[in-house]
Write an enzyme that holds these catalytic residues in place. Structure first.
Site, PDB file in Angstrom:
ATOM      1  N   ASP A   9       0.834  -1.198   0.000  1.00 37.02           N
ATOM      2  CA  ASP A   9       0.000   0.000   0.000  1.00 37.02           C
ATOM      3  C   ASP A   9       0.877   1.259   0.000  1.00 37.02           C
ATOM      4  OD1 ASP A   9      -1.986   1.931   0.420  1.00 37.02           O
ATOM      5  OD2 ASP A   9      -3.032   0.716   1.910  1.00 37.02           O
ATOM      6  N   HIS A  20      -0.597   4.536   0.225  1.00 36.28           N
ATOM      7  CA  HIS A  20      -1.416   5.664   0.656  1.00 36.28           C
ATOM      8  C   HIS A  20      -0.756   6.357   1.841  1.00 36.28           C
ATOM      9  CE1 HIS A  20      -4.425   3.254  -1.544  1.00 36.28           C
ATOM     10  NE2 HIS A  20      -4.946   4.433  -1.829  1.00 36.28           N
TER      11      HIS A  20
END
Length: 148
Positions: free
Chosen positions: A13, A15
């Protein structure tokens, strides 16, 4: 000096916005934050928690694959004799329809608290302050006092 908190985004990920906001809120509340950034492995979380003698490990995941990314994390923390409070938050499962089910799954994986992606940083800070305070004020059970 405040308690050390390890913060990062697990797995593949990338983010970064959520952990940046959370880092600012935790720092403002007096915590020492070690932000591992994005695409952090379980081994990196464990190593940082061990090196920093962390009071808490906060895992973020927004791409929906947190279950596979987090399996085994708590076993690794235990192997490293790390008893930090552990939180996870974000969009933890693809097609996450039943939050209670998702929360239960991550509690079973060993997380002390599970937050959804809509949780405000102040709620996380308040929970962490309570959880860490509770750990430091719990009576030690291995000591016996005998009054005669």
């Amino acid at each position: 000096m405040g308690q050390t908190v390890i913060l990062g985004v697990i797995g593949s990920d990338a983010h970064v916005v959520g952990i940046t906001i959370l880092e600012q809120a935790l720092t403002a509340a007096g915590f020492d934050v070690e932000n591992l950034g994005v695409q952090t492995s379980k081994a990196e979380f464990v190593s940082a928690a061990e090196t920093e003698d962390a009071g808490a490990v906060l895992v973020s995941s927004l791409y929906g694959h947190a279950e596979q990314d987090c399996r085994g994390l708590h076993e690794r923390l235990a192997d490293a004799d790390c008893d930090a409070v552990t939180y996870i938050g974000g969009n933890l499962a693809v097609g996450q329809d039943d939050w209670a089910e998702t929360e239960s799954l991550f509690r079973e994986l060993g997380f002390d608290r599970v937050f959804d992606a809509e949780t405000d940083p102040e709620s996380v800070v308040a929970a962490l302050e309570r959880d860490l305070d509770q750990r430091t004020t719990e009576p030690e059970t291995d000591r016996v006092s005998v009054n005669s």
